[in-house]
Design a protein around this motif. Sequence first.
Motif, mmCIF file in Angstrom:
data_model
loop_
_atom_site.group_PDB
_atom_site.id
_atom_site.type_symbol
_atom_site.label_atom_id
_atom_site.label_comp_id
_atom_site.label_asym_id
_atom_site.label_seq_id
_atom_site.Cartn_x
_atom_site.Cartn_y
_atom_site.Cartn_z
ATOM 1 N N CYS A 18 0.935 -1.632 0.169
ATOM 2 C CA CYS A 18 -0.174 -0.308 -0.423
ATOM 3 C C CYS A 18 1.742 1.344 -0.204
ATOM 4 O O CYS A 18 1.162 1.781 0.963
ATOM 5 N N HIS A 20 0.172 4.626 0.200
ATOM 6 C CA HIS A 20 -0.011 5.492 0.535
ATOM 7 C C HIS A 20 -0.085 6.445 2.256
ATOM 8 O O HIS A 20 0.529 7.164 2.423
ATOM 9 N N ASN A 23 3.626 8.150 1.281
ATOM 10 C CA ASN A 23 2.978 9.491 -0.166
ATOM 11 C C ASN A 23 2.865 10.388 1.060
ATOM 12 O O ASN A 23 2.958 11.116 0.284
ATOM 13 N N ALA A 24 2.127 9.724 2.219
ATOM 14 C CA ALA A 24 2.089 10.914 2.823
ATOM 15 C C ALA A 24 3.070 11.597 3.953
ATOM 16 O O ALA A 24 3.454 12.785 3.505
ATOM 17 N N TRP A 289 -8.505 8.153 -4.803
ATOM 18 C CA TRP A 289 -8.584 7.964 -2.886
ATOM 19 C C TRP A 289 -7.327 6.428 -3.337
ATOM 20 O O TRP A 289 -6.168 6.933 -2.863
ATOM 21 N N ASP A 290 -7.669 5.660 -4.731
ATOM 22 C CA ASP A 290 -6.690 4.397 -4.593
ATOM 23 C C ASP A 290 -6.448 4.337 -6.184
ATOM 24 O O ASP A 290 -6.764 3.528 -6.547
ATOM 25 N N SER A 294 0.120 3.961 -9.328
ATOM 26 C CA SER A 294 0.933 4.960 -8.519
ATOM 27 C C SER A 294 2.362 5.334 -9.275
ATOM 28 O O SER A 294 2.048 6.866 -9.079
ATOM 29 N N SER A 323 -0.929 8.034 -7.272
ATOM 30 C CA SER A 323 -1.926 7.611 -6.053
ATOM 31 C C SER A 323 -1.452 8.829 -5.083
ATOM 32 O O SER A 323 -2.462 9.129 -4.311
ATOM 33 N N ALA A 324 0.017 9.029 -5.172
ATOM 34 C CA ALA A 324 0.425 10.745 -4.099
ATOM 35 C C ALA A 324 -0.280 11.920 -4.172
ATOM 36 O O ALA A 324 -1.305 12.487 -3.478
ATOM 37 N N ARG A 327 -4.026 11.923 -3.106
ATOM 38 C CA ARG A 327 -4.155 12.651 -2.002
ATOM 39 C C ARG A 327 -3.212 13.590 -1.155
ATOM 40 O O ARG A 327 -3.392 14.116 -0.372
ATOM 41 N N ASP A 337 -7.446 12.036 2.413
ATOM 42 C CA ASP A 337 -7.340 10.980 2.638
ATOM 43 C C ASP A 337 -8.539 10.365 2.319
ATOM 44 O O ASP A 337 -8.397 8.805 2.753
ATOM 45 N N ASN A 404 -1.437 -0.269 -8.207
ATOM 46 C CA ASN A 404 -1.568 -0.233 -7.118
ATOM 47 C C ASN A 404 -3.445 -1.023 -6.751
ATOM 48 O O ASN A 404 -3.997 -0.147 -7.117
#
Length: 418
Positions: A18, A20, A23-24, A289-290, A294, A323-324, A327, A337, A404
């Motif tokens: 995953c 996310h 990425n955050a 969102w997903d 990615s 993907s980044a 979000r 998110d 992803n």
Amino acid sequence: MAASPARTPHRPDPAGGCPHAVNARLLARGAVAPVELPGGIEGMAVLGHEALKEFLQHPEVAKDARHFTALREGRIAEGWPLLTFATVPGMTTADGDDHRRLRSLAASAFTPRRVAELRPRVEELTDSLLDGLARAAAAADGVADLRRHFALPLPMGVICELLGVDVRFRDRLHRLGDRVVATDTAPAEAIAANRELVALLGEIAAGKAADPGDDLISALIAARDEGGGRLGPQELIGTLLLMIIAGHETTLNLITNAVRALCARPAQLALVRAGGASWADVVEETLRWDAPVSYFPFRYPVRDLTVAGTLVPAGTPVLAGYSAAGRDPAAHGPDADRFDVTRSARPGAVRHLSLGHGPHYCLGAPLARLEATVALERLFTRFPELRPAVPEGDLAPHAGFVGNSVRSLPVRIAPPAS
């Protein structure tokens, strides 16, 4: 302004996972991040929404691998897992007039009008696959792998019918395509899979040349055989590789990720069923969102560029961090998110970039949206009590950091027998 020397390059996990949380963390430090690709190759990832939007359409950013410094200098081994992304002949590695020429040869098959004409066949195939999903579940105490029995064969069936690929080739094409685009493939396996896939596509093309039909491969072969060099032999194989892999992998992940998101949020699913949002809204929010892709390889600055305050040297391989960007709170708000199917209806809502932007915007975007919308509506109508059969945390991630999703999605389509 150059990136700080103290900033350790991020190493995307070749085995996937995953993206996310990572990425955050990266986005909190900046819209552009240094990365270390397999083999110790230095690269960059553009993660912020606005930075990525700018980068994707920048006139001094190229797709042609002749701009890839490490490749040009001989520092990329033959079995490098990302080599196909960089070197496959076709529209994803072409610029300018070459890109426009290659794109125009296939574009007529993916216009909104042509895609709308495919709806009855997409609906028919969807219903047939739902029958198959029900049979698979009935044989296994109500549980079946939605990815294997539904999310995969739908887009694979549609793109292969559009191209004119016989059913007997489809399982091999998916298996080999998976190996070619995975980032955890061993060098010898990557070389073997790439050669087998190219040979298989050559076999398919040769069959169509001998017995053409009313399909896209036959049309591409006719373009190849016309005077003026509209499509070279290697470009034909590269175009088929791109269209088959991109034509089903993205939608496969999109459908899988949307089902996971809705099953985990019954209130959102109920809202859609009640008419408070559309199935098209579900597709768009899932894309944001997903994102099904990615980190997509590669683009190369043709000169040193400063992107969102970070120097990206000429010839650096750059990953597009879809993907980044999806979000990024700077673009999508402090609740970026959170999965919210009503988001796109908000005043001033920012459109996601998950299908690309600029000249290389996804050619098959209308078809992917159609397939996913039809699939989700019919799936949840046919099986209103569908739910995951295993916890989300037990789902194995998709192989590699490009795609992803998860490797399988066991679902229960009806309550267990009492």
